[in-house]
Scaffold this active site. Sequence first.
Site, PDB file in Angstrom:
ATOM      1  N   ARG A 186      -1.744   8.470  -7.457  1.00  0.00           N
ATOM      2  CA  ARG A 186      -1.724   7.621  -6.272  1.00  0.00           C
ATOM      3  C   ARG A 186      -3.038   6.884  -6.036  1.00  0.00           C
ATOM      4  O   ARG A 186      -3.043   5.794  -5.481  1.00  0.00           O
ATOM      5  CB  ARG A 186      -1.412   8.472  -5.042  1.00  0.00           C
ATOM      6  CG  ARG A 186      -0.042   9.084  -5.069  1.00  0.00           C
ATOM      7  CD  ARG A 186       0.148   9.906  -3.833  1.00  0.00           C
ATOM      8  NE  ARG A 186      -0.140   9.118  -2.651  1.00  0.00           N
ATOM      9  CZ  ARG A 186       0.709   8.282  -2.080  1.00  0.00           C
ATOM     10  NH1 ARG A 186       1.918   8.147  -2.569  1.00  0.00           N
ATOM     11  NH2 ARG A 186       0.359   7.604  -1.012  1.00  0.00           N
TER      12      ARG A 186
ATOM     13  N   LYS B  12     -13.777  14.577  -7.864  1.00  0.00           N
ATOM     14  CA  LYS B  12     -12.698  13.694  -8.353  1.00  0.00           C
ATOM     15  C   LYS B  12     -12.350  12.635  -7.315  1.00  0.00           C
ATOM     16  O   LYS B  12     -12.273  11.447  -7.617  1.00  0.00           O
ATOM     17  CB  LYS B  12     -11.455  14.542  -8.661  1.00  0.00           C
ATOM     18  CG  LYS B  12     -10.182  13.711  -8.836  1.00  0.00           C
ATOM     19  CD  LYS B  12      -8.955  14.560  -9.062  1.00  0.00           C
ATOM     20  CE  LYS B  12      -8.301  15.107  -7.835  1.00  0.00           C
ATOM     21  NZ  LYS B  12      -7.237  14.307  -7.239  1.00  0.00           N
ATOM     22  N   ASN B  13     -12.132  13.077  -6.085  1.00  0.00           N
ATOM     23  CA  ASN B  13     -11.614  12.142  -5.087  1.00  0.00           C
ATOM     24  C   ASN B  13     -12.647  11.128  -4.609  1.00  0.00           C
ATOM     25  O   ASN B  13     -12.311  10.159  -3.946  1.00  0.00           O
ATOM     26  CB  ASN B  13     -10.993  12.905  -3.904  1.00  0.00           C
ATOM     27  CG  ASN B  13      -9.675  13.539  -4.326  1.00  0.00           C
ATOM     28  OD1 ASN B  13      -9.138  13.208  -5.381  1.00  0.00           O
ATOM     29  ND2 ASN B  13      -9.181  14.463  -3.513  1.00  0.00           N
TER      30      ASN B  13
ATOM     31  N   ARG C 230       4.202  10.754   1.244  1.00  0.00           N
ATOM     32  CA  ARG C 230       2.950  10.007   1.100  1.00  0.00           C
ATOM     33  C   ARG C 230       3.130   8.483   1.080  1.00  0.00           C
ATOM     34  O   ARG C 230       2.841   7.825   0.073  1.00  0.00           O
ATOM     35  CB  ARG C 230       2.176  10.484  -0.139  1.00  0.00           C
ATOM     36  CG  ARG C 230       1.911  11.963  -0.086  1.00  0.00           C
ATOM     37  CD  ARG C 230       1.091  12.447  -1.239  1.00  0.00           C
ATOM     38  NE  ARG C 230      -0.325  12.141  -1.114  1.00  0.00           N
ATOM     39  CZ  ARG C 230      -1.208  12.380  -2.066  1.00  0.00           C
ATOM     40  NH1 ARG C 230      -0.835  12.900  -3.199  1.00  0.00           N
ATOM     41  NH2 ARG C 230      -2.475  12.086  -1.878  1.00  0.00           N
ATOM     42  N   PRO C 231       3.586   7.918   2.193  1.00  0.00           N
ATOM     43  CA  PRO C 231       3.718   6.453   2.246  1.00  0.00           C
ATOM     44  C   PRO C 231       2.356   5.759   2.220  1.00  0.00           C
ATOM     45  O   PRO C 231       1.314   6.405   2.336  1.00  0.00           O
ATOM     46  CB  PRO C 231       4.424   6.209   3.580  1.00  0.00           C
ATOM     47  CG  PRO C 231       4.266   7.455   4.372  1.00  0.00           C
ATOM     48  CD  PRO C 231       3.945   8.573   3.434  1.00  0.00           C
ATOM     49  N   VAL C 232       2.378   4.424   2.083  1.00  0.00           N
ATOM     50  CA  VAL C 232       1.124   3.652   2.075  1.00  0.00           C
ATOM     51  C   VAL C 232       1.137   2.606   3.186  1.00  0.00           C
ATOM     52  O   VAL C 232       0.421   1.616   3.127  1.00  0.00           O
ATOM     53  CB  VAL C 232       0.874   2.960   0.704  1.00  0.00           C
ATOM     54  CG1 VAL C 232       0.465   3.976  -0.338  1.00  0.00           C
ATOM     55  CG2 VAL C 232       2.089   2.170   0.255  1.00  0.00           C
ATOM     56  N   ASP C 233       1.965   2.841   4.214  1.00  0.00           N
ATOM     57  CA  ASP C 233       2.092   1.854   5.287  1.00  0.00           C
ATOM     58  C   ASP C 233       0.759   1.545   5.972  1.00  0.00           C
ATOM     59  O   ASP C 233       0.474   0.387   6.310  1.00  0.00           O
ATOM     60  CB  ASP C 233       3.144   2.312   6.315  1.00  0.00           C
ATOM     61  CG  ASP C 233       2.880   3.709   6.846  1.00  0.00           C
ATOM     62  OD1 ASP C 233       2.374   4.542   6.071  1.00  0.00           O
ATOM     63  OD2 ASP C 233       3.165   3.978   8.030  1.00  0.00           O
ATOM     64  N   LEU C 234      -0.092   2.567   6.158  1.00  0.00           N
ATOM     65  CA  LEU C 234      -1.373   2.307   6.835  1.00  0.00           C
ATOM     66  C   LEU C 234      -2.300   1.439   5.977  1.00  0.00           C
ATOM     67  O   LEU C 234      -3.038   0.604   6.497  1.00  0.00           O
ATOM     68  CB  LEU C 234      -2.097   3.612   7.183  1.00  0.00           C
ATOM     69  CG  LEU C 234      -1.370   4.581   8.129  1.00  0.00           C
ATOM     70  CD1 LEU C 234      -2.289   5.740   8.484  1.00  0.00           C
ATOM     71  CD2 LEU C 234      -0.912   3.870   9.383  1.00  0.00           C
TER      72      LEU C 234
ATOM     73  N   CYS D  73       5.360  12.180  -3.982  1.00  0.00           N
ATOM     74  CA  CYS D  73       4.948  13.170  -4.970  1.00  0.00           C
ATOM     75  C   CYS D  73       5.311  14.542  -4.441  1.00  0.00           C
ATOM     76  O   CYS D  73       5.837  14.666  -3.339  1.00  0.00           O
ATOM     77  CB  CYS D  73       3.467  13.049  -5.307  1.00  0.00           C
ATOM     78  SG  CYS D  73       2.398  13.632  -4.022  1.00  0.00           S
TER      79      CYS D  73
ATOM     80  N   ARG E  26      -5.942  17.619 -14.271  1.00  0.00           N
ATOM     81  CA  ARG E  26      -6.143  16.417 -13.459  1.00  0.00           C
ATOM     82  C   ARG E  26      -7.364  16.557 -12.554  1.00  0.00           C
ATOM     83  O   ARG E  26      -7.964  15.545 -12.171  1.00  0.00           O
ATOM     84  CB  ARG E  26      -4.929  16.168 -12.568  1.00  0.00           C
ATOM     85  CG  ARG E  26      -3.686  15.779 -13.324  1.00  0.00           C
ATOM     86  CD  ARG E  26      -2.607  15.384 -12.365  1.00  0.00           C
ATOM     87  NE  ARG E  26      -3.073  14.322 -11.482  1.00  0.00           N
ATOM     88  CZ  ARG E  26      -2.396  13.844 -10.463  1.00  0.00           C
ATOM     89  NH1 ARG E  26      -1.212  14.327 -10.179  1.00  0.00           N
ATOM     90  NH2 ARG E  26      -2.881  12.890  -9.701  1.00  0.00           N
TER      91      ARG E  26
ATOM     92  N   ILE F  40      -1.104  18.478   7.246  1.00  0.00           N
ATOM     93  CA  ILE F  40      -1.352  17.164   6.618  1.00  0.00           C
ATOM     94  C   ILE F  40      -0.154  16.718   5.775  1.00  0.00           C
ATOM     95  O   ILE F  40       0.281  15.578   5.876  1.00  0.00           O
ATOM     96  CB  ILE F  40      -2.627  17.193   5.739  1.00  0.00           C
ATOM     97  CG1 ILE F  40      -3.824  17.764   6.518  1.00  0.00           C
ATOM     98  CG2 ILE F  40      -2.947  15.796   5.190  1.00  0.00           C
ATOM     99  CD1 ILE F  40      -4.351  16.917   7.642  1.00  0.00           C
TER     100      ILE F  40
ATOM    101  N   ASP G 103      -6.577  20.558   0.841  1.00  0.00           N
ATOM    102  CA  ASP G 103      -6.740  20.766  -0.601  1.00  0.00           C
ATOM    103  C   ASP G 103      -7.240  22.172  -0.949  1.00  0.00           C
ATOM    104  O   ASP G 103      -7.326  22.518  -2.132  1.00  0.00           O
ATOM    105  CB  ASP G 103      -7.697  19.714  -1.194  1.00  0.00           C
ATOM    106  CG  ASP G 103      -7.046  18.342  -1.275  1.00  0.00           C
ATOM    107  OD1 ASP G 103      -5.821  18.246  -1.065  1.00  0.00           O
ATOM    108  OD2 ASP G 103      -7.762  17.363  -1.554  1.00  0.00           O
TER     109      ASP G 103
END
Length: 420
Positions: A92, A22-23, A121-125, A116, A398, A328, A306
């Site tokens: 995401r 999936k990923n 889970r920020p997206v700053d990077l 979530c 999912r 993580i 995971d």
Amino acid sequence: MDKLAIIGGRPLFGEVTISGAKNSALKLMAASLLTAEPLRLSNVPALADVNMLLRLLAELGVAAERDGDGVELSAATISSTVAPYDLVRKMRASFNVLGPLLAREGEAKVSLPGGCAIGARPVDLHLKALAAMGAEIDLDEGYVNARAPHGLVGARIDFPFVSVGATEHAMLAATLAKGVTELHNAAREPEIADLAECLIKMGARIDGAGASEIRIEGVASLSGAAHEVMPDRIETGAYAMAPGVAGGELLLRRARLDLLGAAVGALQESGLDIEETPAGLKVARRGERCRAVDIVTQPFPGFPTDLQAQFMALMATAQGVSSIRETIFENRFMHAPELARMGAKISVNGQLASVVGVDRLKGAPVMATDLRASMGLVLAALGAEGQTIVNRVYHLDRGFERLEQKLARCGALIERVRGE
Ligand code: EPZ
């Protein structure tokens, strides 16, 4: 809402075919935005998350043709550079369309994905990487507005810590940037090498994917390609643990040992025999019960976060006391109280869980808040006495393709109960 009813205590014998990852599939699908020519992906898992991304790609103008486990994505023209809230908030990975849109069209407006259940889970990077490549970025009403009217430019990007998504995002965008981009402290997850392999087939110049330093020399345009999605290492790990909780022996077709990293050692130490055969991996439990093993989740090749929930389920009936440290995500022990409802002895202190193995778990109604946690509960149920009802199966849909069929074929008593 659908539920799973599982009656535990039957050993599992048979074969499970491991699906495409999936990923990996989700990022490969986003790569289709980088070219006007068709990208043909095979071994694409039939999952809710894949469908969700197909909906978003359609909104952006990408034509998709599905044929079995294949999908041909054709972004001849991009009709919209806006990824709306409703299609990004549910998943995401949708956020990863930002870089490709920006690289190809010079602008994009993508909803922020939000937090979530497993953490903020920020997206700053992701945004810092795109800004380093010259994107002008501002945030407005929950959306990222990004512009690079003269194109992105290669840059040196030093990630302060390892991020799978930010590494992939930067790599996708850098393929069409002017000049060279260097990613330092890049994530080394196998999905990154898989994405790079596909991008290289499309004409990208990438060196080092799979290692911590990646060099990308931008090209003016990319072409179409055909690529087979790598096997899902998390699905592999989860099914490898099934004989650990329930007994028996499984052949995991298409599974690859090299994708499992530190999980291999942990599973072997816990008492599982894992044998590489030409058909895939053969997994069996050595004794009557598994043994306690301590793990710490880490970026690849460390033990994957995971698989942490599934490993906790395995440890719930192992001999001895195991400690599980999650490094993580800040909130990834929500399965612990659910496993406790089945009789597991788990104490959680911050990011550390201590699991005292018991002889047997007992079936109970349980509920999970994320995909991998749900799989942990399914595993626990397979070894438990009596019936477990796993609520909120949509989480499993999912990320685990045809879960109940795969398990039932190996002798598990598992049934989907349809809800309204
Ligand atoms: C990917 O998420 C996977 N998702 C996750 O799988 C997986 O758990 C995770 O990698 C770690 O292996 C997909 O590939 C779609 P990260 P990602 O960026 O890329 C923090 C599943 O069940 N961070 O490596 O989002 C972040 O909050 C899912 O299939 C920032 O602070 O993970 C986390 O604590 C769940 N800022 C850590 O870094 C950022 O800009 C690692 O996250 C980005 C991340």
